[in-house]
Design an enzyme around this catalytic site. Sequence first.
Site, PDB file in Angstrom:
ATOM      1  N   ASP A   1      11.456 -48.272 -20.189  1.00  0.00           N
ATOM      2  CA  ASP A   1      11.654 -46.797 -20.481  1.00  0.00           C
ATOM      3  C   ASP A   1      11.607 -46.056 -19.175  1.00  0.00           C
ATOM      4  O   ASP A   1      11.360 -46.462 -18.087  1.00  0.00           O
ATOM      5  CB  ASP A   1      10.162 -46.268 -21.210  1.00  0.00           C
ATOM      6  CG  ASP A   1      10.472 -46.233 -22.598  1.00  0.00           C
ATOM      7  OD1 ASP A   1      11.603 -46.210 -23.058  1.00  0.00           O
ATOM      8  OD2 ASP A   1       9.489 -45.908 -23.357  1.00  0.00           O
TER       9      ASP A   1
ATOM     10  N   MET B   1       3.543 -34.067 -23.478  1.00  0.00           N
ATOM     11  CA  MET B   1       4.752 -33.271 -23.633  1.00  0.00           C
ATOM     12  C   MET B   1       4.693 -31.963 -24.319  1.00  0.00           C
ATOM     13  O   MET B   1       5.340 -31.653 -25.394  1.00  0.00           O
ATOM     14  CB  MET B   1       5.396 -34.296 -25.034  1.00  0.00           C
ATOM     15  CG  MET B   1       5.620 -35.721 -24.362  1.00  0.00           C
ATOM     16  SD  MET B   1       6.288 -36.977 -25.915  1.00  0.00           S
ATOM     17  CE  MET B   1       4.884 -37.179 -26.609  1.00  0.00           C
TER      18      MET B   1
ATOM     19  N   LYS C   1      14.030 -42.635 -22.060  1.00  0.00           N
ATOM     20  CA  LYS C   1      13.544 -41.859 -23.135  1.00  0.00           C
ATOM     21  C   LYS C   1      12.917 -40.855 -22.419  1.00  0.00           C
ATOM     22  O   LYS C   1      11.524 -41.265 -21.903  1.00  0.00           O
ATOM     23  CB  LYS C   1      12.795 -42.576 -24.256  1.00  0.00           C
ATOM     24  CG  LYS C   1      13.749 -43.460 -24.957  1.00  0.00           C
ATOM     25  CD  LYS C   1      13.157 -43.910 -26.280  1.00  0.00           C
ATOM     26  CE  LYS C   1      13.260 -42.886 -27.362  1.00  0.00           C
ATOM     27  NZ  LYS C   1      14.625 -42.489 -27.727  1.00  0.00           N
TER      28      LYS C   1
END
Length: 263
Positions: A45, A183, A67
Amino acid sequence: MKPIPVASTSRCGTVMLVGAGPGDPDLLTLKAVRAIRCATVLLVDDLVGEGVLRYARRSTRIVHVGKRGGCHSTPQAFIQQLMLREAQSGERVVRLKGGDPFVFGRGGEEAEYLRAHGVEVEVVNGITSGLAAATALQVPLTHREHAHGVILVTGHAKQGESGLHWPTLAAAAAQGLTLVIYMSVATAAQVQSGLLPSLSASTPVAVVQHASLPQQRHAVGVLGELVTLIAQHQLGSPAIILIGDVLAGLQQMAGATAQIHAA
């Protein structure tokens, strides 16, 4: 992007979903290190620290499947098909993820996909970035006097969905729970406005960017100034927002430091 053709061979390898932690390679578990060393294929990732890859063998094929929220990312379906194809080709596949595979890492859906296709999956936990962010500030997520529990949530809603009901989470936080929000820098305004009706504007908050890494940065303030805090300190993703009374001591420390500098 075209689907990857899946091999029909009966020679099946293995897949491990491995948590690489928040970035600092010293925070890897021993089991994660052993998995990385044994891998013949590493699917990495974007948020995995480069130092983590030093444990891979020279012969290991490393594929970066970036990602990152808000950026161009490798489609999830493509990654899953790639894992399946490599496993069915007899490879020892390690899907290396930042933090923990089962904490906002899409490990659940990857495991379901692979098992549905007859591939057994092993999961190796990693230190999630929410915990690393709190530790970086020398504060706990729970405290006998200030926080009786912790809620891990994401500020990034699935496309087409409205996301969380922030007033409900605010009511829970007001009962003595620490909020750890992943996030959420891009949606900080919605988080702030959603929490304020049920949570005091003076509730302590902290924003930690790149927790555990040399470039780590953070800011401490109050909920009523969350958006301003992020803008003033130019904080961006990847970052964790911490909200709750466990940060009260840190807030006082920041205020005292500011007064010293002003003097």
